[in-house]
Motif scaffolding. Structure first.
Motif, PDB file in Angstrom:
ATOM      1  N   SER A 164       1.062  -0.933  -0.316  1.00  0.00           N
ATOM      2  CA  SER A 164       0.477  -0.166  -0.486  1.00  0.00           C
ATOM      3  C   SER A 164       1.528   1.065   0.298  1.00  0.00           C
ATOM      4  O   SER A 164       0.344   2.536  -1.107  1.00  0.00           O
ATOM      5  CB  SER A 164      -1.095   0.150   1.048  1.00  0.00           C
ATOM      6  OG  SER A 164      -1.925  -0.438   0.748  1.00  0.00           O
ATOM      7  N   ASN A 168       0.738   3.838  -2.938  1.00  0.00           N
ATOM      8  CA  ASN A 168       0.518   4.935  -2.369  1.00  0.00           C
ATOM      9  C   ASN A 168       2.198   6.413  -2.886  1.00  0.00           C
ATOM     10  O   ASN A 168       1.203   7.209  -3.953  1.00  0.00           O
ATOM     11  CB  ASN A 168      -0.335   5.610  -1.563  1.00  0.00           C
ATOM     12  CG  ASN A 168      -1.187   5.449  -1.319  1.00  0.00           C
ATOM     13  OD1 ASN A 168      -2.212   5.084  -1.678  1.00  0.00           O
ATOM     14  ND2 ASN A 168      -1.222   4.947   0.292  1.00  0.00           N
ATOM     15  N   SER A 176      -3.119   0.268  -4.178  1.00  0.00           N
ATOM     16  CA  SER A 176      -2.947   0.768  -2.603  1.00  0.00           C
ATOM     17  C   SER A 176      -4.395  -0.032  -2.489  1.00  0.00           C
ATOM     18  O   SER A 176      -4.567  -0.336  -1.538  1.00  0.00           O
ATOM     19  CB  SER A 176      -2.698   1.939  -2.363  1.00  0.00           C
ATOM     20  OG  SER A 176      -2.527   2.216  -1.015  1.00  0.00           O
ATOM     21  N   ALA A 180      -5.235  -2.756   0.670  1.00  0.00           N
ATOM     22  CA  ALA A 180      -6.340  -2.416   1.801  1.00  0.00           C
ATOM     23  C   ALA A 180      -7.634  -3.798   1.684  1.00  0.00           C
ATOM     24  O   ALA A 180      -7.995  -4.444   2.572  1.00  0.00           O
ATOM     25  CB  ALA A 180      -6.870  -0.932   1.809  1.00  0.00           C
TER      26      ALA A 180
END
Length: 191
Positions: A164, A168, A176, A180
């Motif tokens: 992630s 990002n 990302s 998650a």
């Protein structure tokens, strides 16, 4: 139910199974090739189970160090994918420690992945002593009181956190978000 979700929702599977399923969520993974490479790496460790764990730890460290050896990669996305690290022989220290634990498991050794604020380790314990194989490869030493053992789900969670962060940083919101979502499928309690 896909492979990662199925594996993530049960008890802790073997490290290679969950970590390869994690990588397969992002790219094509040749599981058979990865299994073959892991088996090859485990061959020098066969016959050490039940014996001197200090010797077993030294041989496990040789898997990381012996030519062509492995190198630490603390910044790339590919370094957090189990199959890519295995093929390129470079990966995040978390993944390298997981690789060493899986290689040891295949040879019948009681290898676990541990971390400390200073890095990631593959560890073998006999009840009185703990031998660490340093997957961080930076010469730092671990305070034995700060070491924490990790289950397979926790390793996947940590790898997904790293993914992630890297996605990002690269502006890849889709990657990302997927990382998650996969983290949410792991049965971890947060306090």
């Amino acid at each position: 139910m896909d492979g990662f979700t199925r594996l993530a929702s049960g008890g802790c599977p073997p490290i290679a199974d969950l970590m390869l399923a994690l990588a397969a969520e992002f790219h094509d993974v040749d599981t058979d090739a990865a299994d073959s490479r892991l088996d090859e790496l485990a061959l020098p460790l066969f016959g050490l189970a039940g014996g001197d764990l200090r010797l077993a730890a030294a041989r496990l460290a040789n898997v990381l160090d012996t030519d062509p050896g492995f190198d630490a990669d603390r910044s790339s996305v590919a370094g957090l994918w189990f199959d890519a690290a295995l093929e390129a022989r470079t990966g995040h220290p978390l993944v390298l420690a997981a690789l060493m634990a899986e290689v040891g498991r295949r040879a019948g050794l009681p290898v676990h992945v541990l971390s400390a604020p200073t890095g990631w380790y593959a560890g073998l314990a006999d009840g009185e002593r703990l031998w660490l194989v340093d997957a961080t490869m930076d010469g730092s030493t671990a305070d034995p009181w700060s070491l924490r053992r990790h289950c397979t789900h926790e390793l996947a969670f940590a790898a997904l956190l790293g993914l992630s962060e890297r996605f990002n940083r690269a502006g890849n919101r889709r990657g990302s978000a997927k990382a998650a979502l996969l983290r949410s499928r792991l049965p971890l309690k947060t306090t």
